[in-house]
Design a protein around this motif. Structure first.
Motif, mmCIF file in Angstrom:
data_model
loop_
_atom_site.group_PDB
_atom_site.id
_atom_site.type_symbol
_atom_site.label_atom_id
_atom_site.label_comp_id
_atom_site.label_asym_id
_atom_site.label_seq_id
_atom_site.Cartn_x
_atom_site.Cartn_y
_atom_site.Cartn_z
ATOM 1 N N GLU A 284 0.824 -1.209 0.000
ATOM 2 C CA GLU A 284 0.000 0.000 0.000
ATOM 3 C C GLU A 284 0.862 1.266 0.000
ATOM 4 O O GLU A 284 1.751 1.434 0.836
ATOM 5 N N SER A 285 0.625 2.151 -0.977
ATOM 6 C CA SER A 285 1.134 3.538 -0.988
ATOM 7 C C SER A 285 2.629 3.648 -0.722
ATOM 8 O O SER A 285 3.062 4.462 0.093
ATOM 9 N N PHE A 286 3.433 2.883 -1.439
ATOM 10 C CA PHE A 286 4.867 2.878 -1.141
ATOM 11 C C PHE A 286 5.655 3.539 -2.267
ATOM 12 O O PHE A 286 5.859 2.963 -3.335
ATOM 13 N N SER A 441 -1.294 -1.715 5.962
ATOM 14 C CA SER A 441 -0.779 -0.956 7.112
ATOM 15 C C SER A 441 -0.254 0.429 6.753
ATOM 16 O O SER A 441 -0.304 1.342 7.579
ATOM 17 N N ASN A 442 0.257 0.600 5.537
ATOM 18 C CA ASN A 442 0.832 1.898 5.161
ATOM 19 C C ASN A 442 -0.255 2.837 4.649
ATOM 20 O O ASN A 442 -0.206 3.338 3.532
ATOM 21 N N GLY A 460 1.960 8.996 12.099
ATOM 22 C CA GLY A 460 2.161 9.482 10.742
ATOM 23 C C GLY A 460 2.759 8.453 9.807
ATOM 24 O O GLY A 460 3.007 7.297 10.164
ATOM 25 N N ARG A 461 2.993 8.910 8.579
ATOM 26 C CA ARG A 461 3.439 8.037 7.498
ATOM 27 C C ARG A 461 4.791 7.387 7.774
ATOM 28 O O ARG A 461 5.003 6.220 7.427
ATOM 29 N N LYS A 466 8.020 2.422 8.062
ATOM 30 C CA LYS A 466 9.013 1.599 8.767
ATOM 31 C C LYS A 466 8.405 0.283 9.238
ATOM 32 O O LYS A 466 9.066 -0.766 9.212
ATOM 33 N N TYR A 467 7.134 0.325 9.661
ATOM 34 C CA TYR A 467 6.483 -0.929 10.051
ATOM 35 C C TYR A 467 6.295 -1.833 8.830
ATOM 36 O O TYR A 467 6.472 -3.064 8.923
#
Length: 649
Positions: A284-286, A441-442, A460-461, A466-467
């Protein structure tokens, strides 16, 4: 102008004036947050914005206006009706204040006014509402807005009383005024559009600021699927047919379709077919820019930075769109982002395509879509189950196996644990598998399990990135202990970047994402700067398997030497682009054609013609994709039983 001195029209004028002030303040605040990017020319922004504000008001107040004008005089003069109108004024102020704050939050997330994303979010209200509740102090916010609306209503009390104390016109005059309101609303719908009077091209921030958020919302609702031939520039079918074949004529491809615009072709991948497992993780959103190996100094991606050195890594790779469904569409079907909604969300027409899952299922793979959230969101369940996959999502998982979840779904580590279980089960049956994952998760509210990384959950993002990296590292560490690991290809790719807004309609650098193909026993680690996009992933994976198949993919095998000119296709729901590594062609509604020279640096914009070779290529891809979808040329045709591999003949 005597009609403006009557009670109904004075009340209507009071309401609309208050709305106009709120719209003006909203536009001003949004401008101040992006003052540098918006550049100069503020006068035109506010002038055009005022037209859109009036356009929205023209039909937004129509129900209220008709009620006021047709209200019987006896009812109008009652005290209870006066209180009703006071409440109506207060509620309308609250609604506009709420809309203004919602616009601010939407702008902060996406860098644009309301658009089709807001429409989609309204459809999936459960996830969106929970996301808002987890991300913002909604109760406090609504309370403040309510108090502010009441206060403004009291400030306007004198004007309100003056309006209601004005004379009531006779019925004939009121009917005439009602007719005028209907005509004005009709003219607004005819004369204004999402693209006019605001410009196509130029500074995208100015174009967004010059619009009106509520107007954009309803316009996006009307235009969530755009017919390509009606709205975009087309070329003669014979020109398009010749060009698309030139774009897709790989050395091992043979076209078999009867229609000249049919891209169906037999692909002969040389070598002995093999059946390694595939775990395809869509993150997601990377954005590629988050990686430390790309220059980010926050140490957010230690695991992915190491994985980059161990993988076949593509450092010049692009997403096709700005939403998850676009990424899944491109990865699964290898099709350009046609205008309007993605195929994933075209309910009733999302099934039966020659997908990656269908191709692998036909040779014995267990094709599974594994989603961390609930698969009804964005119509994912229907799309994947209708295109050769079985679906495992959050609703399929026992609650005892979910250790953390938020509005969008279970934590990535729980998703990966489910993936390991599925892989173990298929390995036990001696069945090769394609496990196509979608993480969650992101994503705002950026929450994840405690004590995993050194950034607190919900901050925040950065923490979510990092997770995400942490969970991937843990997943691969566990996978390396499995007996199926050595014969498995792991793919990590993003669905889209974290933010695609910019000064241009399609800021190409904001579409760059990473692609890792990791299989230490099967694929040598190296890095390539080959220009590529998500539509190239499926044919590349099938090429790695040396699999012969019948393709309806618009992508190409990135590991095969071929003379085809470089390109990536990118878009949002209106603007469609083709980037050749240097210059960018953009197609827009109302037959708009533009190009951006040196798109990654100076990005010099100019109008273009359809005979410009770059524009011809762009038109060809999108016209053919839209035609293929409409004419059902992209459907799955199962191979005849017993058909041998071409390479084995």
């Amino acid at each position: 102008m005597d009609f403006l001195k009557t009670a109904p029209m004075r009340f209507l004028l009071l309401v609309t004036s208050a709305w106009l002030v709120i719209f003006f303040l909203t536009r001003t605040v949004l401008l101040l947050t992006h003052l540098e990017e918006a550049g100069s020319g503020f006068l035109s922004v506010f002038a055009i914005g005022f037209l859109y504000d009036l356009g929205f008001i023209a039909y937004a107040v129509l129900p209220m206006g008709l009620y006021l004008l047709l209200c019987p005089p006896g009812l109008w003069r009652r005290r209870g009706h006066r209180w009703f109108l006071q409440a109506l004024l207060t509620v309308s102020l609250f609604a506009m204040l709420f809309t203004s704050v919602a616009e601010w939050l939407f702008w902060d997330e996406f860098g644009v006014r309301f658009n089709f994303i807001a429409v989609d979010y309204l459809v999936y209200s459960d996830e969106v509402l929970n996301n808002l509740l987890e991300s913002y102090p909604i109760g406090t916010l609504l309370s403040v807005l309510a108090v502010l609306a009441v206060a403004l209503s009291l400030v306007l009390r004198k004007a309100f009383n003056a309006a209601l104390d004005a004379p009531l016109p006779p019925l004939r005059r009121r009917l005439l005024n009602a007719l005028v309101l209907l005509i004005v609303a009709g003219l607004s719908l005819q004369l204004l559009s999402q693209d006019a009077p605001r410009a196509q091209g130029g500074n995208a921030y100015q174009n967004e600021l010059a619009s009106n958020g509520p107007y954009q919302f309803f316009a996006a609702f009307r235009n969530n699927e755009l017919d390509y031939p009606q709205f975009y520039k087309t070329l003669p079918p014979d020109v398009v047919a010749k060009q698309i074949r030139a774009e897709l004529s790989e050395p091992n491809a043979q076209f078999v379709g009867q229609d000249p615009q049919d891209i169906r072709r037999n692909i002969d991948n040389p070598g002995t077919p093999r059946k390694p497992n595939i775990v395809l993780v869509t993150i997601e959103s990377f954005s590629a820019k988050y990686m430390g190996s790309n220059g980010d100094e926050r140490n957010l991606t230690p695991n992915l930075d190491v994985l980059r050195k161990q993988s076949l890594y593509f450092n010049n790779f692009y997403a096709t769109g700005t939403r998850t469904d676009r990424g899944l569409e491109a990865i699964t079907l290898a099709i350009p982002p046609t205008p309007g909604r993605s195929i994933v969300k075209r309910v009733g027409r999302e099934s039966g395509f020659a997908s990656l899952g269908q191709q692998l299922g036909a040779v014995g793979y267990d094709s599974v879509f594994v989603y961390g959230g609930r698969g009804y969101f964005d119509n994912m369940n229907a799309f994947f189950s209708g295109n050769g996959y079985r679906v495992v999502d959050q609703s399929s998982v026992d609650e005892s196996e979910i250790h953390f979840k938020n509005a969008w779904g279970m934590a990535d580590e729980d998703l990966y644990n489910q993936t390991l279980k599925l892989a173990d089960a298929d390995y036990a049956k001696q069945q090769p598998f394609l496990l196509q994952l979608m993480t969650t998760s992101n994503h705002r509210p950026y929450t994840y399990p405690d004590n995993r990384i050194d950034i607190k959950s919900g901050n925040g993002r950065d923490g979510a990135v990092k997770y995400t990296d942490y969970a991937i590292g843990q997943f691969l560490e566990q996978a390396r202990q499995k007996p199926w690991f050595d014969n498995t290809i792991f793919v990590f790719v993003a669905d889209h970047t974290a933010g695609s807004a910019g000064k241009e309609d399609l800021p190409i650098s904001n579409y760059q994402i990473p692609l890792f193909i990791y299989a230490p026993k099967l694929i040598d680690a190296r890095e390539t700067a080959q220009l590529a996009s998500q539509i190239d992933l499926a044919p590349t994976l099938l090429g790695l398997l040396n699999l012969d198949y019948q393709s309806t993919f618009f992508g190409r095998n990135l590991l095969q030497d071929n003379p085809l000119p470089p390109r990536v296709v990118v878009g949002n729901y209106q603007h469609l682009g083709l980037f050749d590594g240097k210059d960018l062609a953009i197609l827009s509604p109302r037959q708009g054609l533009r190009r951006h020279d040196d798109a990654l640096t100076e990005s010099r914009e100019s109008k273009a013609q359809a005979n410009d070779p770059l524009l011809t290529r762009a038109i060809t891809y999108y016209q053919t994709a839209s035609y293929g979808f409409k004419q059902q040329l992209l459907g799955w045709k199962a191979p005849m039983e017993g058909t041998p591999q071409v390479s084995d003949r």
